[in-house]
Design a protein around this motif. Structure first.
Motif, PDB file in Angstrom:
ATOM      1  N   LYS A   1      33.651  12.639  -8.803  1.00  0.00           N
ATOM      2  CA  LYS A   1      32.281  13.108  -8.977  1.00  0.00           C
ATOM      3  C   LYS A   1      32.216  14.625  -8.782  1.00  0.00           C
TER       4      LYS A   1
ATOM      5  N   GLU B   1      36.116   7.987  -5.705  1.00  0.00           N
ATOM      6  CA  GLU B   1      34.964   8.130  -6.598  1.00  0.00           C
ATOM      7  C   GLU B   1      34.246   9.452  -6.344  1.00  0.00           C
ATOM      8  N   ALA B   2      34.110   9.810  -5.070  1.00  0.00           N
ATOM      9  CA  ALA B   2      33.473  11.089  -4.726  1.00  0.00           C
ATOM     10  C   ALA B   2      34.306  12.261  -5.227  1.00  0.00           C
ATOM     11  N   TYR B   3      35.625  12.118  -5.147  1.00  0.00           N
ATOM     12  CA  TYR B   3      36.538  13.160  -5.629  1.00  0.00           C
ATOM     13  C   TYR B   3      36.294  13.443  -7.113  1.00  0.00           C
TER      14      TYR B   3
ATOM     15  N   HIS C   1      40.345   3.328  -0.089  1.00  0.00           N
ATOM     16  CA  HIS C   1      39.353   4.399  -0.014  1.00  0.00           C
ATOM     17  C   HIS C   1      38.767   4.684  -1.401  1.00  0.00           C
ATOM     18  N   ALA C   2      38.325   3.606  -2.056  1.00  0.00           N
ATOM     19  CA  ALA C   2      37.789   3.737  -3.413  1.00  0.00           C
ATOM     20  C   ALA C   2      36.564   4.657  -3.439  1.00  0.00           C
ATOM     21  N   ASP C   3      35.741   4.604  -2.399  1.00  0.00           N
ATOM     22  CA  ASP C   3      34.542   5.451  -2.367  1.00  0.00           C
ATOM     23  C   ASP C   3      34.918   6.930  -2.318  1.00  0.00           C
ATOM     24  N   SER C   4      35.955   7.246  -1.545  1.00  0.00           N
ATOM     25  CA  SER C   4      36.388   8.635  -1.447  1.00  0.00           C
ATOM     26  C   SER C   4      36.937   9.134  -2.774  1.00  0.00           C
TER      27      SER C   4
END
Length: 375
Positions: free
Chosen positions: A57, A53-55, A48-51
Motif C-alpha cells: 500500500k 499488505e501495508a508495505y 504477517h500478511a497485514d504487514s
C-alpha cells in the motif's frame, strides 16, 4: 511589489560545477504501480500478511504521487511529491528517498533531489520548499525558515552505498559543497555553531525554543519561525554529518576541493558540541541558549549525534549518550507508541514529536541502531 537590491556572495563552484542548472528536463512517462509491482522488492514474512499488505500500500501511494517537470516549474527530473500542498520539500523528499531507493529499477526516486539542485542560487542557497506549479522557492533565502535541514549529503551517500553510482556522486558533490558553504555563511553564530528554526529543522511543533529571548511574540510563532538566538543541537549535528559525508565523497572521487575546510570544521564542531552542548548531569545533548546556558528540553533532535558519529567513544561506551538515548526512547517514545504525541514530560520537559512522523521515526530508529551497537 517593492523593489530591493539582492546581493549574493557568489561562489564560483556553483556556476562551474553545478550541471543540474539548465539541464534538459527528463520528460519520461511516469510508471504506474500495478504494472511494476512485480519489479519491487518482495517481502517474505510468514504470518504477517497485514504487514505485507501495508508495505505494498505504501508503494501504491508513492506511485500515485509522482510528478514531472514542466516548462513553468523548471524542474529537470520526475519526482515524488509529499502529498501535502502541491510543493516539494527538502526534508520530506530525503526521507521518502530512504525507501524510494529500493524501487530504483522502476523509478529513479533519487532524481527528486535534482529538482532542488537545479534551483541552486549563485551563493549556494538551496530552498527547502518549491512550488510544483511555477518552481519558485516559498521563502526568501535569508528568511530563518528558508532552508534545512542539511541532510542532502546524507541522503546522497546512502544512495551511493546502495548503487555505487559514481557519476551521480560526482554530479552532486559540488552542489552539496556549495550548499554547505551557504549554511556556514548564513546560519552560524560568532562562536561557529549553527542555528535553525521550527520549520527549518523539520520538527516544527517541538517546544524547544528560548521564548524568553524573544519577548512580545506568541510562543508558537517563536517556536516555528525564529531561531531564538540558540545554537540548535540538530543543526550542529546536521552540519557535522554533512561535512563527514562530503569528505567520504571527496575521497571516493579523488577530489581535494573543500577537503581542508571540511576537515577543520569536523574537528571544530565535534569539540564544540561535546564541550558546550552536552550535559554530563543529564547524559544528554541539548540546545544552547544565547547566554551559554543549556535549554533543558530533551528532544529527538539529539539522536542525530549518533548518525553523525559525533559522540566520542568514551561517552558511547561508558553508559553515556547511547544508554541515555535508549532510556529516553523506552521512557517516553516507545511507551506512548513511538513519536505518538507532541510533548511528554518525564522528570523535565521533554519534546517528543516533530510534524513529519515517518521522517522522525527513520532518524530515531537509525540512531537507536547505532546506539545498540555501542552498548
Amino acid at each position: 511589489m517593492p523593489e530591493y537590491k539582492d546581493y549574493f556572495l557568489k561562489i564560483e563552484d556553483v556556476e562551474k560545477h553545478n550541471s543540474f542548472i539548465g539541464r534538459k528536463p527528463n520528460m519520461a512517462d511516469l510508471p504506474d504501480f500495478e504494472s511494476n509491482k512485480s519489479k519491487l522488492p518482495e517481502p517474505v514474512w510468514d504470518g504477517h500478511a497485514d504487514s505485507i499488505e501495508a508495505y505494498y500500500k505504501a508503494w501504491k501511494i508513492a506511485f500515485l504521487n509522482l510528478g514531472k517537470p514542466t516548462e513553468e516549474n523548471g524542474f529537470v527530473s520526475p519526482y515524488i511529491d509529499a502529498a501535502f500542498n502541491g510543493d516539494i520539500f527538502l526534508w520530506d523528499s530525503c526521507f521518502m528517498l530512504m525507501f524510494g531507493k529500493y524501487g530504483d529499477s522502476v523509478f529513479k526516486f533519487q532524481g527528486t533531489l535534482d529538482d532542488f539542485y537545479c534551483k541552486q542560487e549563485s551563493d549556494g542557497f538551496i530552498g527547502r520548499q518549491y512550488h510544483e506549479t511555477n518552481g519558485c522557492s516559498k521563502f526568501h533565502r535569508l528568511d530563518p525558515v528558508s532552508t534545512g535541514p542539511e541532510i542532502l549529503a546524507w541522503c546522497e551517500w546512502q544512495y551511493y552505498q546502495n548503487y555505487g553510482d559514481k557519476k551521480r556522486l560526482a554530479d552532486v558533490y559540488y552542489p552539496l559543497l556549495c550548499y554547505h558553504r551557504w549554511m556556514r555563511n548564513y546560519h552560524r553564530w560568532q562562536d561557529g555553531s549553527y542555528w535553525s528554526s521550527g520549520w527549518g529543522c523539520g520538527m516544527d511543533n517541538q517546544p524547544r525554543t528560548d521564548l524568553e529571548a524573544v519577548p512580545g511574540v506568541e510562543d508558537w510563532q517563536v517556536e516555528t519561525f525564529h531561531h531564538g538566538f540558540m545554537s540548535w543541537i540538530d543543526a550542529n549535528f546536521h552540519a557535522l554529518l554533512s561535512c563527514k559525508e562530503l569528505l567520504k565523497m571527496a575521497r571516493e572521487l579523488d577530489i581535494t576541493d573543500g577537503v581542508d575546510e571540511l576537515q577543520k570544521e569536523v574537528e571544530y564542531l565535534t569539540k564544540f558540541i561535546n564541550e558546550k552542548m552536552w550535559s554530563e548531569e543529564d547524559k544528554y545533548y541539548f540546545d544552547r541558549r544565547g547566554n551559554g546556558e543549556l535549554l533543558k528540553v530533551k528532544s529527538i533532535a539529539s539522536y542525530w549525534g549518533l548518525l553523525a558519529d559525533g559522540v566520542p567513544g568514551g561517552l558511547r561506551h561508558k553508559g553515556g549518550v547511547a544508554l541515555a538515548l535508549l532510556h529516553h526512547a523506552v521512557q517516553v517514545q516507545l511507551s506512548h507508541g513511538i513519536l505518538a504525541r507532541k510533548r511528554c514530560s518525564i522528570g523535565q520537559q521533554t519534546a517528543v514529536l516533530g510534524n513529519q512522523v515517518m521522517a522522525c521515526e527513520h532518524h530515531v530508529l537509525g540512531a537507536l541502531a547505532v546506539a545498540c551497537r555501542g552498548v
